[in-house]
Design an enzyme around this catalytic site. Sequence first.
Site, PDB file in Angstrom:
ATOM      1  N   GLU A 170     -65.473 -27.302  -9.480  1.00 36.02           N
ATOM      2  CA  GLU A 170     -65.715 -25.997  -8.866  1.00 36.02           C
ATOM      3  C   GLU A 170     -67.048 -25.972  -8.151  1.00 36.02           C
ATOM      4  O   GLU A 170     -68.071 -26.360  -8.714  1.00 36.02           O
ATOM      5  CB  GLU A 170     -65.724 -24.912  -9.948  1.00 36.02           C
ATOM      6  CG  GLU A 170     -66.114 -23.537  -9.422  1.00 36.02           C
ATOM      7  CD  GLU A 170     -65.973 -22.449 -10.470  1.00 36.02           C
ATOM      8  OE1 GLU A 170     -66.150 -22.754 -11.671  1.00 36.02           O
ATOM      9  OE2 GLU A 170     -65.684 -21.311 -10.098  1.00 36.02           O
TER      10      GLU A 170
ATOM     11  N   ASP B 192     -71.479 -20.337 -10.458  1.00 34.83           N
ATOM     12  CA  ASP B 192     -70.236 -20.709 -11.136  1.00 34.83           C
ATOM     13  C   ASP B 192     -69.853 -22.101 -10.648  1.00 34.83           C
ATOM     14  O   ASP B 192     -69.260 -22.243  -9.584  1.00 34.83           O
ATOM     15  CB  ASP B 192     -69.134 -19.685 -10.806  1.00 34.83           C
ATOM     16  CG  ASP B 192     -67.893 -19.889 -11.660  1.00 34.83           C
ATOM     17  OD1 ASP B 192     -67.933 -20.732 -12.583  1.00 34.83           O
ATOM     18  OD2 ASP B 192     -66.886 -19.201 -11.409  1.00 34.83           O
TER      19      ASP B 192
ATOM     20  N   HIS C  52     -60.104 -21.009 -20.343  1.00 39.73           N
ATOM     21  CA  HIS C  52     -61.325 -20.241 -20.617  1.00 39.73           C
ATOM     22  C   HIS C  52     -61.813 -20.476 -22.039  1.00 39.73           C
ATOM     23  O   HIS C  52     -62.215 -19.549 -22.738  1.00 39.73           O
ATOM     24  CB  HIS C  52     -61.105 -18.747 -20.342  1.00 39.73           C
ATOM     25  CG  HIS C  52     -61.300 -18.405 -18.898  1.00 39.73           C
ATOM     26  ND1 HIS C  52     -61.195 -17.138 -18.406  1.00 39.73           N
ATOM     27  CD2 HIS C  52     -61.615 -19.186 -17.833  1.00 39.73           C
ATOM     28  CE1 HIS C  52     -61.416 -17.154 -17.092  1.00 39.73           C
ATOM     29  NE2 HIS C  52     -61.665 -18.384 -16.731  1.00 39.73           N
TER      30      HIS C  52
ATOM     31  N   TYR D 127     -54.321 -29.565 -15.504  1.00 38.36           N
ATOM     32  CA  TYR D 127     -54.483 -29.574 -16.961  1.00 38.36           C
ATOM     33  C   TYR D 127     -53.205 -30.076 -17.607  1.00 38.36           C
ATOM     34  O   TYR D 127     -52.154 -29.447 -17.457  1.00 38.36           O
ATOM     35  CB  TYR D 127     -54.784 -28.155 -17.464  1.00 38.36           C
ATOM     36  CG  TYR D 127     -55.863 -27.478 -16.659  1.00 38.36           C
ATOM     37  CD1 TYR D 127     -57.212 -27.625 -16.993  1.00 38.36           C
ATOM     38  CD2 TYR D 127     -55.537 -26.728 -15.522  1.00 38.36           C
ATOM     39  CE1 TYR D 127     -58.205 -27.035 -16.223  1.00 38.36           C
ATOM     40  CE2 TYR D 127     -56.523 -26.134 -14.754  1.00 38.36           C
ATOM     41  CZ  TYR D 127     -57.847 -26.291 -15.106  1.00 38.36           C
ATOM     42  OH  TYR D 127     -58.828 -25.718 -14.334  1.00 38.36           O
TER      43      TYR D 127
ATOM     44  N   HIS E 239     -66.971 -13.147 -11.239  1.00 37.42           N
ATOM     45  CA  HIS E 239     -65.793 -12.803 -10.434  1.00 37.42           C
ATOM     46  C   HIS E 239     -66.209 -11.548  -9.683  1.00 37.42           C
ATOM     47  O   HIS E 239     -66.073 -10.436 -10.183  1.00 37.42           O
ATOM     48  CB  HIS E 239     -64.562 -12.570 -11.315  1.00 37.42           C
ATOM     49  CG  HIS E 239     -64.129 -13.821 -12.032  1.00 37.42           C
ATOM     50  ND1 HIS E 239     -63.303 -13.817 -13.119  1.00 37.42           N
ATOM     51  CD2 HIS E 239     -64.436 -15.118 -11.800  1.00 37.42           C
ATOM     52  CE1 HIS E 239     -63.105 -15.078 -13.523  1.00 37.42           C
ATOM     53  NE2 HIS E 239     -63.794 -15.875 -12.746  1.00 37.42           N
TER      54      HIS E 239
ATOM     55  N   ASP F 198     -67.893 -25.720 -17.340  1.00 35.05           N
ATOM     56  CA  ASP F 198     -67.764 -24.642 -16.351  1.00 35.05           C
ATOM     57  C   ASP F 198     -68.846 -23.621 -16.685  1.00 35.05           C
ATOM     58  O   ASP F 198     -68.734 -22.889 -17.668  1.00 35.05           O
ATOM     59  CB  ASP F 198     -66.359 -24.036 -16.462  1.00 35.05           C
ATOM     60  CG  ASP F 198     -66.114 -22.930 -15.432  1.00 35.05           C
ATOM     61  OD1 ASP F 198     -67.076 -22.447 -14.811  1.00 35.05           O
ATOM     62  OD2 ASP F 198     -64.945 -22.535 -15.277  1.00 35.05           O
TER      63      ASP F 198
ATOM     64  N   ARG G 205     -61.275 -29.918 -13.871  1.00 30.85           N
ATOM     65  CA  ARG G 205     -61.555 -28.824 -12.934  1.00 30.85           C
ATOM     66  C   ARG G 205     -62.855 -29.179 -12.221  1.00 30.85           C
ATOM     67  O   ARG G 205     -63.794 -29.666 -12.841  1.00 30.85           O
ATOM     68  CB  ARG G 205     -61.681 -27.484 -13.663  1.00 30.85           C
ATOM     69  CG  ARG G 205     -62.026 -26.322 -12.724  1.00 30.85           C
ATOM     70  CD  ARG G 205     -61.728 -24.943 -13.318  1.00 30.85           C
ATOM     71  NE  ARG G 205     -62.521 -24.584 -14.465  1.00 30.85           N
ATOM     72  CZ  ARG G 205     -62.073 -24.501 -15.715  1.00 30.85           C
ATOM     73  NH1 ARG G 205     -60.813 -24.780 -15.983  1.00 30.85           N
ATOM     74  NH2 ARG G 205     -62.863 -24.145 -16.712  1.00 30.85           N
TER      75      ARG G 205
ATOM     76  N   ASP H 256     -77.697  -2.459 -37.196  1.00 27.45           N
ATOM     77  CA  ASP H 256     -78.610  -1.901 -36.187  1.00 27.45           C
ATOM     78  C   ASP H 256     -78.961  -2.912 -35.094  1.00 27.45           C
ATOM     79  O   ASP H 256     -79.976  -2.785 -34.417  1.00 27.45           O
ATOM     80  CB  ASP H 256     -79.881  -1.358 -36.855  1.00 27.45           C
ATOM     81  CG  ASP H 256     -80.601  -2.417 -37.668  1.00 27.45           C
ATOM     82  OD1 ASP H 256     -80.052  -3.530 -37.828  1.00 27.45           O
ATOM     83  OD2 ASP H 256     -81.706  -2.132 -38.144  1.00 27.45           O
TER      84      ASP H 256
ATOM     85  N   GLU I  34     -62.140 -23.995  -6.670  1.00 23.84           N
ATOM     86  CA  GLU I  34     -62.041 -24.612  -7.990  1.00 23.84           C
ATOM     87  C   GLU I  34     -60.620 -24.939  -8.427  1.00 23.84           C
ATOM     88  O   GLU I  34     -60.095 -24.337  -9.348  1.00 23.84           O
ATOM     89  CB  GLU I  34     -62.694 -23.715  -9.043  1.00 23.84           C
ATOM     90  CG  GLU I  34     -62.193 -22.270  -9.056  1.00 23.84           C
ATOM     91  CD  GLU I  34     -62.696 -21.488 -10.268  1.00 23.84           C
ATOM     92  OE1 GLU I  34     -62.685 -22.048 -11.374  1.00 23.84           O
ATOM     93  OE2 GLU I  34     -63.080 -20.328 -10.105  1.00 23.84           O
TER      94      GLU I  34
ATOM     95  N   HIS J 240     -53.882 -21.818 -12.083  1.00 25.76           N
ATOM     96  CA  HIS J 240     -54.752 -20.696 -11.679  1.00 25.76           C
ATOM     97  C   HIS J 240     -55.091 -20.756 -10.196  1.00 25.76           C
ATOM     98  O   HIS J 240     -54.961 -21.788  -9.549  1.00 25.76           O
ATOM     99  CB  HIS J 240     -56.038 -20.652 -12.522  1.00 25.76           C
ATOM    100  CG  HIS J 240     -56.878 -21.899 -12.434  1.00 25.76           C
ATOM    101  ND1 HIS J 240     -57.665 -22.185 -11.328  1.00 25.76           N
ATOM    102  CD2 HIS J 240     -57.059 -22.931 -13.287  1.00 25.76           C
ATOM    103  CE1 HIS J 240     -58.292 -23.322 -11.529  1.00 25.76           C
ATOM    104  NE2 HIS J 240     -57.934 -23.814 -12.706  1.00 25.76           N
TER     105      HIS J 240
ATOM    106  N   HIS K 236     -62.513 -17.403  -5.934  1.00 24.56           N
ATOM    107  CA  HIS K 236     -62.885 -15.996  -6.190  1.00 24.56           C
ATOM    108  C   HIS K 236     -64.256 -15.746  -5.611  1.00 24.56           C
ATOM    109  O   HIS K 236     -65.034 -16.677  -5.403  1.00 24.56           O
ATOM    110  CB  HIS K 236     -62.836 -15.653  -7.694  1.00 24.56           C
ATOM    111  CG  HIS K 236     -63.734 -16.493  -8.566  1.00 24.56           C
ATOM    112  ND1 HIS K 236     -65.091 -16.276  -8.669  1.00 24.56           N
ATOM    113  CD2 HIS K 236     -63.484 -17.560  -9.368  1.00 24.56           C
ATOM    114  CE1 HIS K 236     -65.614 -17.158  -9.518  1.00 24.56           C
ATOM    115  NE2 HIS K 236     -64.667 -17.961  -9.938  1.00 24.56           N
TER     116      HIS K 236
END
Length: 485
Positions: free
Chosen positions: A449, A287, A259, A402, A373, A276, A447, A63, A398, A362, A366
Amino acid sequence: MKRTLICHIISCLLLFYCMQSKQAAAQSFSKEVFAQRRQQLMDKMEGGVAIFKSATVANRNNDVDYEYRQDSDFYYLTGFEEPESAFLLIPGAEQEFVMFVRQRNPAMEKWAGKRYGAAGSMKVFGADTAFTFHKFEEMLPGYLRGKSKVYYSMNDEEFNNKLLSMMKRRRGNPPKHLIDPLQFVHEMRLIKSAYEIDLLKRSIGITGDAHLEAMKATEPGMYEYEIEAIIEYIYRRNGSPRVGFPSIVGSGLNSTVLHYETNNRQTRSGDVVVIDIGAEFGYYSADVTRTIPVNGRFSKEQKEIYEIVLAAQQAGINMIAPGVRTNEIREKIAEVVKNGLYRLGLITDLDSNWQYRIWYPHGPCHWLGLDVHDAGSYRGTDGKRSRILEAGMVTTVEPGIYVGENSLDNLLQLRKQFGQDVQAEEINNFIDKVRPVANKYTNIGIRIEDDVLVTERGRELLSAKAPREIKAIEDMMKKASFVNK
Ligand SMILES: [Mn+2]
């Protein structure tokens, strides 16, 4: 034009009002702002009826449900956060904005909190009329009668079929044309008003504070989820009720997983951590990504990769201005990345259009807004494949590089992703040449961003609070956090 000016004045007054009280700002609710948006949508409709349904509640276990968050488009047009609700927009009707909401129920409200009910949705949310939600399907055919168009996005599976069967009926003269209203709403959402930019600045500012604290607190041996908890504590302490998306805290090999959300590895000296993250405030998400060395000092190899990513990002940010196409920014960033990778020996051919994508897999931009996004087409309104930037758009920049421990191992299987026929021999040659270099950089994922507003004159970097330069990050990491004092 005149209307825009008046809207702007109203927004400014509302902003001023919101800044007066932290509580009001935290709720970020203004009846007039939402009324303007509905009017803007109705102006684009050609008569007919628009139907919007709230996000459905998702069960977690037994529940217990997942934390509820209203659908972004529904929220954008109403400010209404309750589940089990729907609304209609009927341009030109005596009652243009009709809400269907949960019935007030003292017993339920005692358990789960206050409901606005029909009266509350008229008074607080400006509905012209309102009914309880269980009447929605029963009353809908009456509203559709004699209309030729229905605007509905088919986003509620259970309801989709009901609507389609209503439209197929002969009786009641239902509409024959189904049009997706989100094509209009998403274009509206793409251009942010002053009111929205203020909320974005709040969520991005809070996220910057969280980055600063993470930089101060991180030390070898800490678990990724401890860093995540520090970040989210800073969110809550600053009035952000939740994350805009699950926090990514990836150290060591996890820094190369784009991700990664598991966040359960223990960090070690010598790792970098990709952080991130984005706080949500007033439904708007930040972001912002920073990559930091766990022990407070970037190694030589980490610095080498970092400087490429930073230079590429800065080159991209520098280009942002009205009139620029997004693909020009993308290409500029890719060019800087390629040159850097070539210098290090991670690619062997500057003209190859697949080699660099092994390390830089990537897109770098965005839209950002209610969704991390965010809504809004990336295609040009002139039919071209990329969009021309306009003032009021907010985009991330961003790039990332890698070097995973398996990056070179699956290339033969992955080559289909390169979208062209690369010969196995070419790939094997590449692997032989590059592997010794890649080994030096293994498990380094970087990365960076930031969030950038397109302004009339150029750009505004909204996420400057958390440092990006190597030295500034290392200096920040020397400072003490309240966590490890
Ligand atoms: Mn992003």
